[in-house]
Design a protein around this motif. Structure first.
Motif, PDB file in Angstrom:
ATOM      1  N   PHE A 211      18.365   6.584 -35.905  1.00  0.00           N
ATOM      2  CA  PHE A 211      17.989   5.269 -36.419  1.00  0.00           C
ATOM      3  C   PHE A 211      16.915   5.402 -37.509  1.00  0.00           C
ATOM      4  CE2 PHE A 211      18.853   3.573 -31.872  1.00  0.00           C
ATOM      5  CZ  PHE A 211      20.225   3.660 -32.095  1.00  0.00           C
ATOM      6  N   VAL A 212      15.915   6.247 -37.251  1.00  0.00           N
ATOM      7  CA  VAL A 212      14.836   6.427 -38.226  1.00  0.00           C
ATOM      8  C   VAL A 212      15.378   7.026 -39.514  1.00  0.00           C
ATOM      9  CG1 VAL A 212      12.679   7.655 -38.692  1.00  0.00           C
ATOM     10  CG2 VAL A 212      13.064   6.648 -36.443  1.00  0.00           C
ATOM     11  N   GLY A 213      16.241   8.033 -39.395  1.00  0.00           N
ATOM     12  CA  GLY A 213      16.844   8.622 -40.593  1.00  0.00           C
ATOM     13  C   GLY A 213      17.633   7.604 -41.388  1.00  0.00           C
ATOM     14  N   ASN A 214      18.363   6.737 -40.710  1.00  0.00           N
ATOM     15  CA  ASN A 214      19.179   5.730 -41.397  1.00  0.00           C
ATOM     16  C   ASN A 214      18.333   4.667 -42.087  1.00  0.00           C
ATOM     17  OD1 ASN A 214      21.473   7.044 -40.613  1.00  0.00           O
ATOM     18  ND2 ASN A 214      22.082   5.574 -39.053  1.00  0.00           N
ATOM     19  N   ILE A 215      17.229   4.227 -41.449  1.00  0.00           N
ATOM     20  CA  ILE A 215      16.397   3.210 -42.092  1.00  0.00           C
ATOM     21  C   ILE A 215      15.706   3.774 -43.324  1.00  0.00           C
ATOM     22  CG2 ILE A 215      14.347   3.660 -40.651  1.00  0.00           C
ATOM     23  CD1 ILE A 215      15.478   0.222 -41.915  1.00  0.00           C
ATOM     24  N   ILE A 216      15.310   5.041 -43.269  1.00  0.00           N
ATOM     25  CA  ILE A 216      14.693   5.671 -44.447  1.00  0.00           C
ATOM     26  C   ILE A 216      15.691   5.746 -45.596  1.00  0.00           C
ATOM     27  CG2 ILE A 216      13.745   7.836 -45.341  1.00  0.00           C
ATOM     28  CD1 ILE A 216      12.511   8.311 -42.580  1.00  0.00           C
ATOM     29  N   LEU A 217      16.911   6.195 -45.296  1.00  0.00           N
ATOM     30  CA  LEU A 217      17.945   6.286 -46.337  1.00  0.00           C
ATOM     31  C   LEU A 217      18.289   4.901 -46.885  1.00  0.00           C
ATOM     32  CD1 LEU A 217      20.486   8.934 -44.985  1.00  0.00           C
ATOM     33  CD2 LEU A 217      19.216   9.032 -47.135  1.00  0.00           C
ATOM     34  N   ALA A 218      18.438   3.925 -45.985  1.00  0.00           N
ATOM     35  CA  ALA A 218      18.795   2.574 -46.420  1.00  0.00           C
ATOM     36  C   ALA A 218      17.756   2.004 -47.371  1.00  0.00           C
ATOM     37  CB  ALA A 218      18.962   1.660 -45.205  1.00  0.00           C
ATOM     38  N   HIS A 219      16.474   2.190 -47.070  1.00  0.00           N
ATOM     39  CA  HIS A 219      15.412   1.673 -47.927  1.00  0.00           C
ATOM     40  C   HIS A 219      15.380   2.398 -49.269  1.00  0.00           C
ATOM     41  CE1 HIS A 219      12.831  -0.360 -44.560  1.00  0.00           C
ATOM     42  NE2 HIS A 219      13.933  -1.011 -44.841  1.00  0.00           N
ATOM     43  N   HIS A 220      15.596   3.709 -49.266  1.00  0.00           N
ATOM     44  CA  HIS A 220      15.582   4.450 -50.521  1.00  0.00           C
ATOM     45  C   HIS A 220      16.825   4.179 -51.368  1.00  0.00           C
ATOM     46  CE1 HIS A 220      12.176   6.685 -48.845  1.00  0.00           C
ATOM     47  NE2 HIS A 220      11.947   7.097 -50.065  1.00  0.00           N
ATOM     48  N   LEU A 221      17.888   3.672 -50.731  1.00  0.00           N
ATOM     49  CA  LEU A 221      19.064   3.240 -51.491  1.00  0.00           C
ATOM     50  C   LEU A 221      18.925   1.794 -51.952  1.00  0.00           C
ATOM     51  CD1 LEU A 221      21.903   4.852 -49.338  1.00  0.00           C
ATOM     52  CD2 LEU A 221      21.243   5.505 -51.666  1.00  0.00           C
ATOM     53  N   GLY A 222      17.845   1.145 -51.523  1.00  0.00           N
ATOM     54  CA  GLY A 222      17.552  -0.209 -52.003  1.00  0.00           C
ATOM     55  C   GLY A 222      18.067  -1.329 -51.128  1.00  0.00           C
ATOM     56  N   MET A 223      18.468  -1.038 -49.894  1.00  0.00           N
ATOM     57  CA  MET A 223      19.000  -2.092 -49.026  1.00  0.00           C
ATOM     58  C   MET A 223      17.878  -2.818 -48.282  1.00  0.00           C
ATOM     59  SD  MET A 223      22.610  -0.872 -47.341  1.00  0.00           S
ATOM     60  CE  MET A 223      22.275   0.866 -47.115  1.00  0.00           C
ATOM     61  N   PRO A 224      17.886  -4.154 -48.298  1.00  0.00           N
ATOM     62  CA  PRO A 224      16.820  -4.940 -47.650  1.00  0.00           C
ATOM     63  C   PRO A 224      17.103  -5.155 -46.171  1.00  0.00           C
ATOM     64  CG  PRO A 224      18.343  -6.409 -48.777  1.00  0.00           C
ATOM     65  CD  PRO A 224      18.860  -5.011 -48.997  1.00  0.00           C
ATOM     66  N   VAL A 225      17.049  -4.085 -45.379  1.00  0.00           N
ATOM     67  CA  VAL A 225      17.349  -4.200 -43.953  1.00  0.00           C
ATOM     68  C   VAL A 225      16.114  -3.827 -43.132  1.00  0.00           C
ATOM     69  CG1 VAL A 225      19.829  -3.811 -44.153  1.00  0.00           C
ATOM     70  CG2 VAL A 225      18.292  -1.850 -43.967  1.00  0.00           C
ATOM     71  N   LYS A 226      16.059  -4.370 -41.934  1.00  0.00           N
ATOM     72  CA  LYS A 226      14.965  -4.086 -41.007  1.00  0.00           C
ATOM     73  C   LYS A 226      15.431  -3.060 -39.965  1.00  0.00           C
ATOM     74  CE  LYS A 226      12.817  -8.631 -41.514  1.00  0.00           C
ATOM     75  NZ  LYS A 226      13.712  -9.086 -42.600  1.00  0.00           N
ATOM     76  N   PHE A 227      14.465  -2.502 -39.257  1.00  0.00           N
ATOM     77  CA  PHE A 227      14.787  -1.436 -38.315  1.00  0.00           C
ATOM     78  C   PHE A 227      15.729  -1.922 -37.215  1.00  0.00           C
ATOM     79  CE2 PHE A 227      13.869   1.175 -34.541  1.00  0.00           C
ATOM     80  CZ  PHE A 227      14.219   2.424 -35.043  1.00  0.00           C
ATOM     81  N   TYR A 228      15.468  -3.109 -36.655  1.00  0.00           N
ATOM     82  CA  TYR A 228      16.320  -3.591 -35.570  1.00  0.00           C
ATOM     83  C   TYR A 228      17.749  -3.826 -36.058  1.00  0.00           C
ATOM     84  CZ  TYR A 228      16.278  -8.456 -37.243  1.00  0.00           C
ATOM     85  OH  TYR A 228      16.454  -9.599 -37.972  1.00  0.00           O
ATOM     86  N   GLN A 229      17.899  -4.155 -37.359  1.00  0.00           N
ATOM     87  CA  GLN A 229      19.238  -4.337 -37.914  1.00  0.00           C
ATOM     88  C   GLN A 229      19.975  -2.998 -38.022  1.00  0.00           C
ATOM     89  OE1 GLN A 229      17.957  -6.386 -41.516  1.00  0.00           O
ATOM     90  NE2 GLN A 229      18.821  -8.303 -40.743  1.00  0.00           N
ATOM     91  N   VAL A 230      19.245  -1.959 -38.387  1.00  0.00           N
ATOM     92  CA  VAL A 230      19.844  -0.621 -38.437  1.00  0.00           C
ATOM     93  C   VAL A 230      20.302  -0.199 -37.043  1.00  0.00           C
ATOM     94  CG1 VAL A 230      19.357   1.833 -38.854  1.00  0.00           C
ATOM     95  CG2 VAL A 230      18.589   0.108 -40.489  1.00  0.00           C
ATOM     96  N   VAL A 231      19.477  -0.483 -36.035  1.00  0.00           N
ATOM     97  CA  VAL A 231      19.854  -0.184 -34.651  1.00  0.00           C
ATOM     98  C   VAL A 231      21.119  -0.955 -34.283  1.00  0.00           C
ATOM     99  CG1 VAL A 231      19.145  -0.341 -32.236  1.00  0.00           C
ATOM    100  CG2 VAL A 231      17.476   0.318 -33.986  1.00  0.00           C
ATOM    101  N   GLY A 232      21.170  -2.225 -34.675  1.00  0.00           N
ATOM    102  CA  GLY A 232      22.342  -3.048 -34.379  1.00  0.00           C
ATOM    103  C   GLY A 232      23.605  -2.525 -35.020  1.00  0.00           C
ATOM    104  N   VAL A 233      23.514  -2.090 -36.268  1.00  0.00           N
ATOM    105  CA  VAL A 233      24.675  -1.528 -36.963  1.00  0.00           C
ATOM    106  C   VAL A 233      25.148  -0.258 -36.266  1.00  0.00           C
ATOM    107  CG1 VAL A 233      25.456  -0.419 -39.092  1.00  0.00           C
ATOM    108  CG2 VAL A 233      24.126  -2.532 -39.211  1.00  0.00           C
TER     109      VAL A 233
END
Length: 319
Positions: A211-233
């Motif tokens: 989850f932590v790896g995905n939220i870091i990648l998502a933010h660096h790719l410019g996606m406006p997502v929160k941590f709980y949303q990454v967990v949900g996905v």
């Protein structure tokens, strides 16, 4: 005969589902603005790539630690390094080898020289796998909280019902057998609650790093997502890839991740990039397993030869 026919039907379902999912993924990739995609990927620093891959690989390390604790609690003389080698080799087998050579089969046979018991090896692998599945499925409430929000334009019930309708018959049989085997395996450790609690905590750590790896990648790719949303996905993607309709979730996982992140506000390029990058990490982290898989496959061959050479009782020749 009936069982073989059913197994063949499931295999064709997985092959067909995989091809359809890959075709849909190819269509999504074809729709992308490749210049924009390259700009997004190029904007991620090398240290972010290395850090995120390190988090993904640490998930395998936690998996090995969980299995090591389960085995050592039964006085099995095995090292943590040997557990890690078996975990990586099993994951490599699942990702790169034909489906007849399953990663769990490799772990069971590969651990037998240490356990001295097929039953204990099988039970430890089943319990280890079950704890990991439980840890991931325990995060499912985040999926419903994420995708039932008023600003998210995605009918999660429709997505689930259509997917379950396709894979539900095969899933029922698979879950029924898996739950019975998991229950039998759990009984061997039932009188060791501290061991089970430690193994479960490690299971949550093994998914947390993803989850932590995905939220870091998502933010660096410019996606406006929160941590709980990454967990949900991740939770809903994991659930649907458990359906036996594709081979190892190829295609369907990437399509799901792309669809869900777009629903959360990401662009098609950002979501597809994340799906492909994380799949690449999942494959890359298992490559060290190729260093030892040959020796474990030899053990599987020897095991099959030993069974074939066992003397048969009268009437067992099928005549």
């Amino acid at each position: 005969m009936e069982e073989n026919r059913h197994r063949t039907g499931n295999q064709w379902l997985r092959i067909t589902g995989t091809l359809l999912s890959l075709a849909l993924l190819a269509y999504l990739l074809w729709q992308q603005d490749w210049q924009e995609l390259w700009r997004q990927v190029r904007g991620v620093s090398l240290w972010v790539w290395l850090g995120c891959f390190g988090l993904y690989f640490s998930g395998q390390v936690f998996n090995a630690l969980r299995w090591y604790i389960l085995l050592r609690s039964k006085q099995v003389e095995i090292t943590f390094l040997e557990c890690l080698k078996l975990i990586l080799s099993g994951a490599f087998a699942s990702n790169f080898l034909p489906s007849t050579v399953g990663g769990d089969v490799l772990r069971v046979v590969g651990s037998q020289p240490f356990t001295g018991s097929y039953t204990l090896s099988l039970a430890s692998v089943l319990l280890d796998r079950g704890l990991n599945v439980f840890a991931m499925l325990a995060t499912l409430p985040f999926s419903f909280f994420t995708f039932t929000a008023p600003n998210v334009h995605l009918d999660l019930k429709q997505q689930l019902s259509s997917a379950l309708a396709l894979g539900l018959p095969a899933l029922r049989q698979k879950l029924g057998k898996a739950l019975k085997k998991f229950k039998d395996a759990l009984l061997l450790w039932f009188n060791q609650p501290r061991v089970l609690a430690a193994a479960l905590i490690i299971s949550w750590l093994s998914v947390l790093v993803i989850f932590v790896g995905n939220i870091i990648l998502a933010h660096h790719l410019g996606m406006p997502v929160k941590f709980y949303q990454v967990v949900g996905v991740n939770a809903i993607t994991y659930l649907l890839t458990l359906l036996p309709i594709t081979l190892n979730g190829y295609g369907v996982r990437e399509v799901l991740i792309t669809t869900l992140y777009v629903a959360l506000g990401g662009s098609l390029e950002q979501a597809a990039s994340l799906a492909v990058i994380t799949r690449f990490f999942m494959l890359l982290e298992t490559l060290p397993g190729s260093l030892w898989i040959g020796s474990y496959l030899s053990l599987i061959r020897l095991s099959k030869e030993d069974k074939a050479s066992e003397p048969r009782l009268d009437g067992e020749n099928g005549n």
